[in-house]
Each structure stands twice: as structure tokens, then as C-alpha cells.
Design a protein around this motif. Structure first.
Motif, PDB file in Angstrom:
ATOM      1  N   ARG A  27       0.508  -1.119  -0.145  1.00 41.97           N
ATOM      2  CA  ARG A  27       0.175   0.314  -0.155  1.00 41.97           C
ATOM      3  C   ARG A  27       0.920   1.473   0.095  1.00 41.97           C
ATOM      4  NH1 ARG A  27      -5.377  -1.204   0.870  1.00 41.97           N
ATOM      5  NH2 ARG A  27      -6.103   0.309   1.943  1.00 41.97           N
ATOM      6  N   GLY A  28       2.266   0.528  -0.244  1.00 43.56           N
ATOM      7  CA  GLY A  28       2.931   2.486  -0.423  1.00 43.56           C
ATOM      8  C   GLY A  28       3.238   2.589   1.286  1.00 43.56           C
ATOM      9  N   HIS A  29       3.455   2.012   2.124  1.00 45.66           N
ATOM     10  CA  HIS A  29       3.466   2.552   3.549  1.00 45.66           C
ATOM     11  C   HIS A  29       5.248   1.779   4.188  1.00 45.66           C
ATOM     12  CE1 HIS A  29      -0.929   2.444   4.289  1.00 45.66           C
ATOM     13  NE2 HIS A  29      -0.675   3.648   4.002  1.00 45.66           N
ATOM     14  N   TRP A  30       5.892   3.017   4.450  1.00 44.96           N
ATOM     15  CA  TRP A  30       6.982   2.266   5.432  1.00 44.96           C
ATOM     16  C   TRP A  30       7.395   2.301   6.101  1.00 44.96           C
ATOM     17  CZ3 TRP A  30      10.887   2.233   0.994  1.00 44.96           C
ATOM     18  CH2 TRP A  30      10.863   3.062  -0.265  1.00 44.96           C
ATOM     19  N   GLU A  54       5.802  12.771   8.206  1.00 41.35           N
ATOM     20  CA  GLU A  54       5.951  12.906   6.898  1.00 41.35           C
ATOM     21  C   GLU A  54       7.241  13.844   6.100  1.00 41.35           C
ATOM     22  OE1 GLU A  54       3.312  15.609   6.569  1.00 41.35           O
ATOM     23  OE2 GLU A  54       1.681  14.822   7.283  1.00 41.35           O
ATOM     24  N   LYS A  55       8.015  14.480   6.813  1.00 43.19           N
ATOM     25  CA  LYS A  55       9.352  15.144   6.450  1.00 43.19           C
ATOM     26  C   LYS A  55      10.057  13.919   6.882  1.00 43.19           C
ATOM     27  CE  LYS A  55       8.965  19.414   8.478  1.00 43.19           C
ATOM     28  NZ  LYS A  55       9.591  20.704   8.154  1.00 43.19           N
ATOM     29  N   LEU A  56      10.365  12.618   7.197  1.00 42.91           N
ATOM     30  CA  LEU A  56      11.111  11.410   6.946  1.00 42.91           C
ATOM     31  C   LEU A  56      10.684  10.762   5.990  1.00 42.91           C
ATOM     32  CD1 LEU A  56      13.167   9.410   7.660  1.00 42.91           C
ATOM     33  CD2 LEU A  56      11.798   8.284   9.109  1.00 42.91           C
ATOM     34  N   ILE A  57       9.865  10.935   5.387  1.00 38.60           N
ATOM     35  CA  ILE A  57       8.966   9.768   4.594  1.00 38.60           C
ATOM     36  C   ILE A  57       9.515  10.861   3.381  1.00 38.60           C
ATOM     37  CG2 ILE A  57       7.089   9.569   2.740  1.00 38.60           C
ATOM     38  CD1 ILE A  57       5.996   8.592   6.178  1.00 38.60           C
ATOM     39  N   ASP A  58       9.281  12.103   2.903  1.00 41.21           N
ATOM     40  CA  ASP A  58       9.803  12.515   2.450  1.00 41.21           C
ATOM     41  C   ASP A  58      11.350  12.444   1.531  1.00 41.21           C
ATOM     42  OD1 ASP A  58       6.771  13.519   2.275  1.00 41.21           O
ATOM     43  OD2 ASP A  58       7.395  15.718   2.598  1.00 41.21           O
ATOM     44  N   HIS A 104       3.800   6.581  -4.659  1.00 39.70           N
ATOM     45  CA  HIS A 104       3.896   6.671  -3.340  1.00 39.70           C
ATOM     46  C   HIS A 104       4.738   7.716  -3.530  1.00 39.70           C
ATOM     47  CE1 HIS A 104       7.661   3.483  -3.969  1.00 39.70           C
ATOM     48  NE2 HIS A 104       6.977   3.892  -2.634  1.00 39.70           N
ATOM     49  N   THR A 105       5.903   7.333  -4.266  1.00 45.47           N
ATOM     50  CA  THR A 105       7.112   8.598  -4.273  1.00 45.47           C
ATOM     51  C   THR A 105       6.727  10.359  -4.391  1.00 45.47           C
ATOM     52  OG1 THR A 105       7.906   7.650  -6.045  1.00 45.47           O
ATOM     53  CG2 THR A 105       8.966   6.820  -4.278  1.00 45.47           C
TER      54      THR A 105
END
Length: 180
Positions: A27-30, A54-58, A104-105
Motif C-alpha cells: 500500500r506504499g507504507h514504509w 512526513e518529513k522523513l517519508i518525503d 507512492h513517492t
């Protein structure tokens, strides 16, 4: 790739690669996978902690790419963190208004792509950007696109996808095998 990451690579060129610590689900989750999680089993059976910052994921998204062997990784400063994949390197979402696929990116599909359907009915889109599973919430939009003639699905076996599209689902397993 971020400039600060390039600078870190130049400053510390011999930092060892990291395997098994980061997973991407269907589902695009880390997921962050510490030693205990890794000892409990492979991804996705043993997922770890879902990343929500969110900033880490970005940052991960901006520095996520593949190497020449088809192993996808996150370049974390000078260290390459190879990613365990539940399904595919990309997870596509479709813009409901236009039906434009977006990974997802945040990467938009650069071309019309190829639509694939596996033996379990999962839908994939392949493009210049790479292979991606269509998010389960957007399969109905793909069905609409097929009915409109925008995509003609091709049948495929899920087990054939890594070799056909040149990606490694588990760099950690490959690394462990190579070390034997």
C-alpha cells in the motif's frame, strides 16, 4: 537525490550498505525493521514499525532509486539502505479526475505504461519509471480505464515480475545468499 546526500557520499565514500532495515508494503507504507523484527522473520510477515513522520517519508521518497542489479534503496546520507519489497518497487495511485498514475513517492507516470493483471487479480502498471502495483483503493479506476480503452490488460504471473522487470524483492535475502 538531495545535494546534502551527494555531499555526504563524497565525504564518506566507504560506509557499509544496510540490509533488512527498511520495508515497503503493498500500500506504499514504509516500515522500520530493527534487529528483533528481522529475527522474527522476513518482510512482510514481520513488518516492524510503520513510519509516520512526513518529513522523513518525503526524504526517503526523494532519495529512493535502484542500482544496476535491480535492488531498490534509500540513500540515507552516505549509507545505502536496501528496501525489502512486499510487492513491487512502486505503488501506483490514480488521480480520479484524470486517471493519471502517481507513485507512492509522488513521481507521475511519464508515459501511458502497460497494464498487467496477475493470477490473483492484482493490477500492475509498468512504465519507464518502473513496475508498480496499483493500490487496492484504485483498482476500480483502472477498471474504468480498461472499459474506456485506455489500457488493455495483459496476463502475467506474479512470480515472473521481478525477473521480467528487473527488480529484487529482498536484497537482504540476496545478500545472505551471496555471503554463503
Amino acid at each position: 537525490m538531495d545535494d546534502i546526500v551527494r555531499q555526504a557520499i563524497a565525504k564518506w565514500p566507504h560506509v557499509p550498505d544496510c540490509y533488512g532495515w527498511l520495508g515497503l508494503d503493498a500500500r506504499g507504507h514504509w516500515y522500520m525493521r530493527d534487529d528483533a523484527v528481522q529475527a522474527a522473520g522476513p518482510f512482510p510477515q514481520s513488518r516492524g514499525s510503520r513510519l509516520l513522520h512526513e518529513k522523513l517519508i518525503d526524504f526517503i521518497h526523494r532519495n529512493y532509486e535502484s542500482d544496476a542489479e535491480g535492488r531498490w534503496f534509500f540513500q540515507n546520507g552516505p549509507q545505502r539502505v536496501y528496501v525489502e519489497l512486499e510487492a513491487t518497487p512502486l505503488i501506483w495511485r490514480l488521480d480520479g479526475a484524470q486517471g493519471t498514475p502517481q507513485a507512492h513517492t509522488g513521481l507521475r507516470m511519464p508515459d501511458a505504461g502497460t497494464c498487467l493483471v496477475d493470477e490473483a487479480g492484482r493490477v500492475y502498471l509498468a512504465s519507464e519509471a518502473g513496475l508498480g502495483l496499483v493500490h487496492t483503493l484504485d483498482v476500480h479506476l483502472v477498471a474504468d480505464a480498461i472499459e474506456q480503452g485506455r489500457w488493455a490488460p495483459q496476463e502475467v504471473r506474479a512470480a515472473d515480475l521481478p525477473q521480467r522487470y528487473g527488480f529484487v524483492p529482498s536484497p537482504a535475502a540476496l545478500q545472505a545468499w551471496a555471503a554463503q
